[in-house]
Design a protein around this motif. Structure first.
Motif, PDB file in Angstrom:
ATOM      1  N   VAL A  14     -30.181  10.974  32.157  1.00  0.00           N
ATOM      2  CA  VAL A  14     -29.499   9.781  32.670  1.00  0.00           C
ATOM      3  C   VAL A  14     -30.397   8.557  32.571  1.00  0.00           C
ATOM      4  O   VAL A  14     -29.973   7.443  32.916  1.00  0.00           O
ATOM      5  N   GLY A  15     -31.637   8.738  32.125  1.00  0.00           N
ATOM      6  CA  GLY A  15     -32.527   7.591  31.926  1.00  0.00           C
ATOM      7  C   GLY A  15     -33.530   7.375  33.038  1.00  0.00           C
ATOM      8  O   GLY A  15     -33.993   6.244  33.234  1.00  0.00           O
ATOM      9  N   ASP A 111     -25.434   8.216  34.643  1.00  0.00           N
ATOM     10  CA  ASP A 111     -25.156   7.620  33.334  1.00  0.00           C
ATOM     11  C   ASP A 111     -23.790   6.952  33.406  1.00  0.00           C
ATOM     12  O   ASP A 111     -22.756   7.630  33.487  1.00  0.00           O
ATOM     13  N   ASP A 114     -21.265   8.049  30.719  1.00  0.00           N
ATOM     14  CA  ASP A 114     -20.656   9.369  30.886  1.00  0.00           C
ATOM     15  C   ASP A 114     -19.723   9.419  32.087  1.00  0.00           C
ATOM     16  O   ASP A 114     -18.857  10.292  32.170  1.00  0.00           O
ATOM     17  N   ASN A 153     -27.059   3.523  35.369  1.00  0.00           N
ATOM     18  CA  ASN A 153     -27.892   3.177  34.222  1.00  0.00           C
ATOM     19  C   ASN A 153     -27.065   3.204  32.936  1.00  0.00           C
ATOM     20  O   ASN A 153     -25.916   3.648  32.929  1.00  0.00           O
ATOM     21  N   LYS A 154     -27.648   2.716  31.862  1.00  0.00           N
ATOM     22  CA  LYS A 154     -27.037   2.656  30.533  1.00  0.00           C
ATOM     23  C   LYS A 154     -25.843   1.709  30.488  1.00  0.00           C
ATOM     24  O   LYS A 154     -24.929   1.876  29.664  1.00  0.00           O
ATOM     25  N   SER A 179     -29.572  -1.536  32.627  1.00  0.00           N
ATOM     26  CA  SER A 179     -29.804  -0.741  31.423  1.00  0.00           C
ATOM     27  C   SER A 179     -31.305  -0.718  31.177  1.00  0.00           C
ATOM     28  O   SER A 179     -31.901  -1.738  30.830  1.00  0.00           O
TER      29      SER A 179
END
Length: 528
Positions: A14-15, A111, A114, A153-154, A179
């Motif tokens: 998920v970063g 994420d 997602d 995130n993202k 992000s």
């Protein structure tokens, strides 16, 4: 003075590591789509700026954790040696739990592209069921629950912002949007963190910024993580008999005798041809970077294993970086008293002679024998590291160096077959960490590598740098030196040279010519 602690948690990919790197403004944690790359707690101190220009900068200790729930990739359960990596599951979850339990703020990362996944809901349930007694002290003396904020995130651009509010269903309020890859909404994210994290309060503990940085390097399973845990007084790093368990360079802050220190546990080094994947290559590069940013290196040797070529190349790499080094012999409790092939009992003196023979370039480094499990020799090692750290920061006056070097040249100076001798025009220590000595002479071409080694040996014997590397720079006089005043011009009529009291501009320094390292291949990346 303790810093507020922020724990980053979430499922794999998920970063989380990218988020830590974004906050730290450097590559602290390895980023790779393979699940299970992050295993230990990877920590960095970051600066948070407020929304107003006059707001004070706040420091926070941010910890990246392993992705909860999935610890091996499909088809990657077993490593290149056939070890079952799923055996690390309990230890990885223990590290995640430790980071959460000691946190003042938990960032639960999802994420946004997602959406909310089933594993995200599982993690949310685990966070809600945390022991309320493991919160932080409030103003009324009661334990307050640690705040949890969801980070969507993202969100790489405006068109992804609509996906972020879905995270509110997890029950932790409006999500923070960012992000870590494109830095979209980065400024807003940092300002929100600045508002959320508690202010630093002086509680009488040492300053959280380290006074000395120590890098632990060595081959796989040399006992680096065990040693770090002994220093920290807790299971800070995962210890396993599986080689290559540590992947990142892990910063561990600990206090000793009222001082805050930083130990950097690095991935075990082995030959490049044996690297299993790109992750191991990144871990190796991170270990090299840890050496470069350290003040002192602890080179760990497993007493139960023979010193190999990779140990020798690692030693040369430490030499090339001019880092003070303590050789730490680990697992001595397992080797002490063993019999040699001749039937003699192995002693510390025997092993010292063995190290000096196999690692001649590190012969000036102090050696300490330890047992990480028993904690034997750990404090002695840190004491030696402090001694080397102080040596590397010492300065010698220009007048003393001039007198000393002229005395050496008068006794044994480089000369030509025709009897032309070298004259010292100027010598000064221009830097510390490492101590750097610049000598300006009339005939620099006469300084062979052999003579430079002789000169360095004399410096080590007579100057207060007995156990730390010295960088020696030999160069001839240049017109630029006289034009900018570095070396005063001679008076007309052959007058004496006036005394020199000014510093040398380090930007004028030429590359080192023969720093005294052993001859031979010194590329740590080369294959045997």
């Amino acid at each position: 003075m303790s810093l507020p602690r922020i724990a980053i948690v979430g499922r794999p990919n998920v970063g989380k590591s990218s988020l830590l790197n974004m906050l730290a403004k450097t590559k602290v944690s390895i980023v790779d789509p393979t699940p299970g790359v992050t295993r230990d707690r990877v920590t960095a101190v970051v600066e948070l700026t407020g929304p107003e220009p006059n707001d004070p900068v706040r420091l926070a200790e941010v910890t990246d954790t392993g992705g909860y729930g999935v610890y091996t990739a499909e088809g990657g359960r077993f490593d290149d040696a056939g070890e079952d990596l799923s055996r690390l599951t309990d230890q990885i979850e223990t590290q995640i739990g430790a980071a959460v339990d000691r946190a003042d703020l938990i960032l639960f990362v999802i994420d946004a592209q997602d959406g909310v996944m089933a594993l995200d809901r599982t993690i949310a349930g685990l966070l809600r069921r945390r022991d309320p007694g493991k919160g932080r002290d409030g103003e009324n003396g009661r334990r307050e629950p640690v705040p949890i904020r969801v980070v969507a995130n993202k969100v790489d651009a405006d068109n992804w912002e609509a996906s972020a509010p879905e995270a509110a269903e997890l029950g932790f309020g409006e999500p923070l949007i960012v992000s870590a890859k494109t830095n979209f909404r980065r400024r807003d994210f940092i300002e929100r963190l600045w508002e959320i994290v508690p202010e630093v309060k002086d509680d009488g503990t040492p300053d959280a910024l380290p006074e000395m940085r120590i890098a632990l390097v060595g081959r796989r399973n040399a006992g680096k993580s065990t040693f770090v845990n002994a220093l920290a007084g807790e299971e800070r790093c995962i210890v396993s008999e599986i080689p290559g368990t540590t992947r990142d360079a892990i910063d561990v802050r600990f206090e000793l005798d009222g001082k805050t220190l930083l130990a950097i546990d690095t991935a075990g080094v082995r030959r490049r041809t044996k690297f299993a994947d790109a992750i191991e290559h990144f871990a190796f590069m991170r270990a090299q970077a840890a050496v470069r940013r350290s003040d002192v290196v602890l080179m760990l040797l497993d007493a139960t294993q023979e010193i190999a070529g990779i140990d020798q190349r690692l030693g040369r790499f430490v030499q090339d970086e001019y880092k003070p080094c303590v050789i730490v012999v680990t697992k001595w409790d397992l080797a002490e008293g063993r019999k040699t092939p001749k039937g003699q009992t192995v002693t510390m003196e025997d092993y010292r002679e063995y190290i000096e023979k196999e690692l001649p370039g590190l012969r000036r480094c102090p050696i300490v024998f330890t047992s990480g499990i028993e904690g034997r020799g750990v404090r002695d090692t840190i004491g030696l590291a402090f001694d080397l750290f102080e040596q590397s920061r010492l300065r010698v006056t220009t007048s003393k160096l001039n007198e000393f070097l002229r005395g050496i040249f008068a006794q044994r100076g480089p000369s030509t077959k025709l009897g032309t001798k070298v004259k010292v025009l100027y010598v000064s220590q221009i830097s510390i960490q490492p101590p750097t000595i610049l000598a300006v002479v009339n005939r620099p071409e006469l300084f062979t590598p052999e003579y430079e080694r002789y000169l360095l040996n004399r410096f080590h014997e007579e100057l207060p740098f007995t156990e730390v590397p010295i960088r020696l720079i030999i160069r001839g006089r240049q017109r630029a030196d006289e034009e900018d005043g570095t070396i005063p011009r001679r008076k007309r009529g052959g007058g004496k040279r006036p005394p020199v009291s000014m510093e040398i501009d380090a930007n004028l320094i030429l590359p080192v010519a023969g720093g005294g390292a052993d001859d031979g291949d010194d590329d740590l990346n080369d294959d045997e």
